[in-house]
Design a protein around this motif. Structure first.
Motif, mmCIF file in Angstrom:
data_model
loop_
_atom_site.group_PDB
_atom_site.id
_atom_site.type_symbol
_atom_site.label_atom_id
_atom_site.label_comp_id
_atom_site.label_asym_id
_atom_site.label_seq_id
_atom_site.Cartn_x
_atom_site.Cartn_y
_atom_site.Cartn_z
ATOM 1 N N ASP A 37 0.806 -1.224 0.000
ATOM 2 C CA ASP A 37 0.000 0.000 0.000
ATOM 3 C C ASP A 37 0.841 1.276 0.000
ATOM 4 O OD1 ASP A 37 0.987 -0.316 2.549
ATOM 5 O OD2 ASP A 37 -0.914 0.035 3.585
ATOM 6 N N ASP A 38 2.149 1.153 -0.211
ATOM 7 C CA ASP A 38 2.999 2.336 -0.281
ATOM 8 C C ASP A 38 2.587 3.237 -1.446
ATOM 9 O OD1 ASP A 38 4.745 1.872 1.870
ATOM 10 O OD2 ASP A 38 6.047 0.588 0.647
ATOM 11 N N GLN A 39 2.402 4.522 -1.161
ATOM 12 C CA GLN A 39 2.147 5.481 -2.225
ATOM 13 C C GLN A 39 3.442 5.946 -2.872
ATOM 14 O OE1 GLN A 39 -1.072 6.277 -3.266
ATOM 15 N NE2 GLN A 39 -1.437 4.544 -1.884
ATOM 16 N N SER A 40 4.523 5.919 -2.081
ATOM 17 C CA SER A 40 5.825 6.336 -2.580
ATOM 18 C C SER A 40 6.909 5.541 -1.883
ATOM 19 C CB SER A 40 6.034 7.834 -2.318
ATOM 20 O OG SER A 40 7.372 8.219 -2.573
ATOM 21 N N ILE A 48 21.869 0.938 -5.408
ATOM 22 C CA ILE A 48 20.635 0.442 -4.787
ATOM 23 C C ILE A 48 20.070 -0.629 -5.703
ATOM 24 C CG2 ILE A 48 18.266 0.956 -4.097
ATOM 25 C CD1 ILE A 48 19.144 3.775 -3.402
ATOM 26 N N MET A 49 19.828 -1.792 -5.123
ATOM 27 C CA MET A 49 19.172 -2.857 -5.874
ATOM 28 C C MET A 49 17.672 -2.762 -5.649
ATOM 29 S SD MET A 49 19.856 -6.959 -5.752
ATOM 30 C CE MET A 49 18.742 -8.098 -6.579
ATOM 31 N N VAL A 50 16.900 -2.803 -6.731
ATOM 32 C CA VAL A 50 15.457 -2.637 -6.658
ATOM 33 C C VAL A 50 14.759 -3.933 -7.039
ATOM 34 C CG1 VAL A 50 15.708 -0.197 -7.221
ATOM 35 C CG2 VAL A 50 15.150 -1.826 -9.034
ATOM 36 N N SER A 51 13.474 -3.984 -6.729
ATOM 37 C CA SER A 51 12.675 -5.174 -6.981
ATOM 38 C C SER A 51 12.544 -5.456 -8.465
ATOM 39 C CB SER A 51 11.282 -4.993 -6.376
ATOM 40 O OG SER A 51 10.409 -6.006 -6.805
ATOM 41 N N SER A 52 12.499 -6.741 -8.802
ATOM 42 C CA SER A 52 12.222 -7.151 -10.176
ATOM 43 C C SER A 52 10.728 -7.296 -10.414
ATOM 44 C CB SER A 52 12.925 -8.477 -10.483
ATOM 45 O OG SER A 52 14.317 -8.287 -10.567
ATOM 46 N N ASN A 53 9.922 -7.058 -9.380
ATOM 47 C CA ASN A 53 8.480 -7.092 -9.528
ATOM 48 C C ASN A 53 7.958 -5.677 -9.781
ATOM 49 O OD1 ASN A 53 8.413 -9.885 -9.090
ATOM 50 N ND2 ASN A 53 8.385 -9.599 -6.884
ATOM 51 N N ALA A 54 6.643 -5.546 -9.832
ATOM 52 C CA ALA A 54 6.046 -4.281 -10.237
ATOM 53 C C ALA A 54 6.448 -3.117 -9.339
ATOM 54 C CB ALA A 54 4.525 -4.427 -10.253
ATOM 55 N N SER A 55 6.672 -3.349 -8.046
ATOM 56 C CA SER A 55 6.960 -2.242 -7.150
ATOM 57 C C SER A 55 8.334 -1.628 -7.386
ATOM 58 C CB SER A 55 6.854 -2.690 -5.688
ATOM 59 O OG SER A 55 7.963 -3.485 -5.320
ATOM 60 N N GLY A 56 9.210 -2.333 -8.124
ATOM 61 C CA GLY A 56 10.513 -1.760 -8.418
ATOM 62 C C GLY A 56 10.416 -0.457 -9.176
ATOM 63 N N ALA A 57 9.347 -0.296 -9.960
ATOM 64 C CA ALA A 57 9.149 0.952 -10.687
ATOM 65 C C ALA A 57 8.952 2.118 -9.723
ATOM 66 C CB ALA A 57 7.944 0.822 -11.614
ATOM 67 N N LYS A 58 8.288 1.865 -8.591
ATOM 68 C CA LYS A 58 8.096 2.925 -7.592
ATOM 69 C C LYS A 58 9.432 3.364 -7.013
ATOM 70 C CE LYS A 58 3.429 1.810 -5.925
ATOM 71 N NZ LYS A 58 2.634 1.457 -4.717
ATOM 72 N N THR A 59 10.324 2.417 -6.813
ATOM 73 C CA THR A 59 11.632 2.762 -6.265
ATOM 74 C C THR A 59 12.397 3.638 -7.243
ATOM 75 O OG1 THR A 59 11.673 0.620 -5.142
ATOM 76 C CG2 THR A 59 13.740 1.834 -5.240
ATOM 77 N N MET A 60 12.348 3.296 -8.522
ATOM 78 C CA MET A 60 13.024 4.112 -9.522
ATOM 79 C C MET A 60 12.429 5.515 -9.569
ATOM 80 S SD MET A 60 14.267 2.035 -12.856
ATOM 81 C CE MET A 60 15.820 1.132 -12.767
ATOM 82 N N ALA A 61 11.114 5.622 -9.481
ATOM 83 C CA ALA A 61 10.471 6.930 -9.481
ATOM 84 C C ALA A 61 10.916 7.745 -8.271
ATOM 85 C CB ALA A 61 8.961 6.767 -9.490
ATOM 86 N N ALA A 62 10.991 7.100 -7.113
ATOM 87 C CA ALA A 62 11.426 7.789 -5.895
ATOM 88 C C ALA A 62 12.874 8.233 -6.009
ATOM 89 C CB ALA A 62 11.245 6.867 -4.692
ATOM 90 N N ALA A 63 13.707 7.406 -6.618
ATOM 91 C CA ALA A 63 15.112 7.786 -6.814
ATOM 92 C C ALA A 63 15.207 9.017 -7.701
ATOM 93 C CB ALA A 63 15.881 6.625 -7.414
ATOM 94 N N GLY A 64 14.344 9.095 -8.696
ATOM 95 C CA GLY A 64 14.324 10.274 -9.553
ATOM 96 C C GLY A 64 13.938 11.518 -8.779
ATOM 97 N N GLU A 65 12.908 11.402 -7.928
ATOM 98 C CA GLU A 65 12.473 12.535 -7.115
ATOM 99 C C GLU A 65 13.571 12.995 -6.153
ATOM 100 O OE1 GLU A 65 9.081 11.103 -5.076
ATOM 101 O OE2 GLU A 65 7.876 10.812 -6.889
ATOM 102 N N ALA A 66 14.305 12.019 -5.620
ATOM 103 C CA ALA A 66 15.330 12.327 -4.621
ATOM 104 C C ALA A 66 16.633 12.821 -5.234
ATOM 105 C CB ALA A 66 15.602 11.081 -3.770
ATOM 106 N N GLY A 67 16.747 12.734 -6.549
ATOM 107 C CA GLY A 67 17.996 13.123 -7.201
ATOM 108 C C GLY A 67 19.140 12.182 -6.880
ATOM 109 N N TYR A 68 18.820 10.937 -6.704
ATOM 110 C CA TYR A 68 19.839 9.942 -6.348
ATOM 111 C C TYR A 68 20.872 9.826 -7.462
ATOM 112 C CZ TYR A 68 21.883 5.376 -5.256
ATOM 113 O OH TYR A 68 22.755 4.359 -4.981
ATOM 114 N N LYS A 69 22.139 9.799 -7.098
ATOM 115 C CA LYS A 69 23.228 9.810 -8.081
ATOM 116 C C LYS A 69 23.939 8.471 -8.230
ATOM 117 C CE LYS A 69 22.592 14.161 -8.876
ATOM 118 N NZ LYS A 69 21.937 14.583 -10.152
#
Length: 399
Positions: free
Chosen positions: A209-212, A226-247
């Protein structure tokens, strides 16, 4: 014709009725049977339906190729599909149903580790050959009838560690669901990272139920990767990394070939890497593609088209060749022993050694340990983008 078939069945010897597949009939050694059925259990509806659709498409293309070449023992392959609908109960129910059908000689699925863990006992207890292109965790070497045609997460993580070491990465964190796959990857990284001189900064467990995923990314902002999920929620992690300006480097296992990650991450996905078996669709030089892979993928695209990311414009074939590998291996094993007996088939599968030039996935199939693929079969691919759009580059150390 049906009456005639029944009459022939009524006159069959005890050995022929036993179904060991060795008797000679109108269809060669398959005792005059017109079809040999293979089952597929996968999500065909709901938010993860794309997985089932991709598997079904590739399996059907490979079945049609084999049928054009004469089938298996003279009998045509036929696909039987059951929708798991992302429900473990339905997955187990479908496994029970297909296991009880004597015409179904192998089952592909159910996909996803938790679902397979719930169903694998049914296969083992009832001697039903099964092949798994969507299960990343678990030990298949302890199974008699289960084989895996996906690269296991363990070797995917190890391949990533080899790559990170070659690139001077010194720290890594994990953002993943708190499910079987996430917990397994946590254990894999904790075990393998020190072996390659990499500090593990911990496991951030996501919730359905995470929104972000921003809070998880913020806690790992100092990690080199950062290793992210290979399932659908991995896309949320990538989006959050974009918002955070992760380098740092965003990485994952084979699920990151999916264009949904590019849609979610946008240009942040430039430079992200994933470990996977042969995946050449987004390598632009088609002359470098393995011949069996090229033939399979081009037929999939011709028949079913591509999946295109609505935001990124990136494309992937509307099929998954590792699912087709299950059919390739089944047909080869059956022909080698001239039998559909599950014990003989399982033994024959263990003896296979099929060249990477001949398989739909472009990977060598050598499942002596019930694993089709091994760490040396994996590649590291990097997503890149230019004025022509997204593409991948093989950046495997030593390649």
């Amino acid at each position: 014709m049906a009456v005639g078939a029944l009459a022939l069945a009524g006159c069959a010897s005890k050995e022929e009725r036993a179904g060991d597949g060795n008797a000679t009939g109108n269809a060669g050694w398959v005792k005059g049977a017109e079809t040999v059925k293979i089952g597929l259990i996968s999500p065909m509806t709901g938010p993860y339906a794309i997985l089932g659709i991709l598997q079904q498409n590739s399996i059907q293309v490979e079945m049609d190729r084999i049928n054009r070449a004469g089938g298996v023992g003279g009998a045509r392959l036929e696909l039987v599909v059951r929708d798991s609908a992302l429900d473990p109960g339905k997955a187990v129910q479908a496994a029970n149903e297909l296991t009880g059908d004597n015409q179904v000689r192998m089952v592909v699925g159910p996909s996803l580790s938790a679902f397979y863990n719930a169903a694998k006992g049914v296969y083992e207890q009832n001697a039903k050959l099964n092949c798994q292109p969507g299960v990343g965790t678990g030990d298949f070497s302890v199974l008699k009838y289960g084989f895996r045609s996906q690269d296991p997460n363990y070797i995917g993580v190890e391949k990533l560690m080899q790559y990170f070491k070659s690139k001077g990465v010194t720290s890594i964190g994990l953002v993943y669901e708190a499910d079987d796959a996430g917990k397994a990857n946590d254990g894999f990284i904790a075990e393998l990272a020190p072996k390659y001189g990499i500090e593990y900064l911990g496991f951030q467990q996501t919730r359905p139920d995470d929104q972000s995923h921003r809070p998880y990314v913020d806690k790992l902002k100092d990690a080199d990767a950062i290793m992210v999920s290979s399932n659908a929620s991995g896309a949320k992690t990538m989006a959050a990394a974009g918002e955070a300006g992760y380098k740092g480097v965003l990485a994952g296992t084979s699920g990151l070939q999916n264009v949904s990650f590019l849609d979610a991450a946008g240009d942040l996905a430039i430079g992200s890497v994933f470990s996977a078996v042969n995946v050449q669709f987004n390598i632009r030089d088609r002359e470098s593609w393995k011949p069996g892979y090229k033939a399979h993928v081009e037929e999939v695209v011709k028949r079913y088209g591509v999946v295109e990311g609505p935001k990124s414009g990136a494309e992937m074939p509307k099929g998954t060749a590792i699912a087709a590998d299950c059919v390739t291996a089944f047909a080869a094993a059956a022909e080698n022993v001239k039998s559909l007996d599950p014990d003989k088939l399982a033994s024959a599968m263990e003896q296979l050694d099929i060249s990477d030039a001949e398989t739909p996935s472009g990977n060598r199939i050598k499942p002596a340990d019930h694993e089709f693929f091994h760490v040396e079969d994996l590649h590291i691919y990097r997503w890149d983008k230019d004025d022509q759009g997204w593409f991948i580059t093989d950046v495997t150390p030593g390649s």
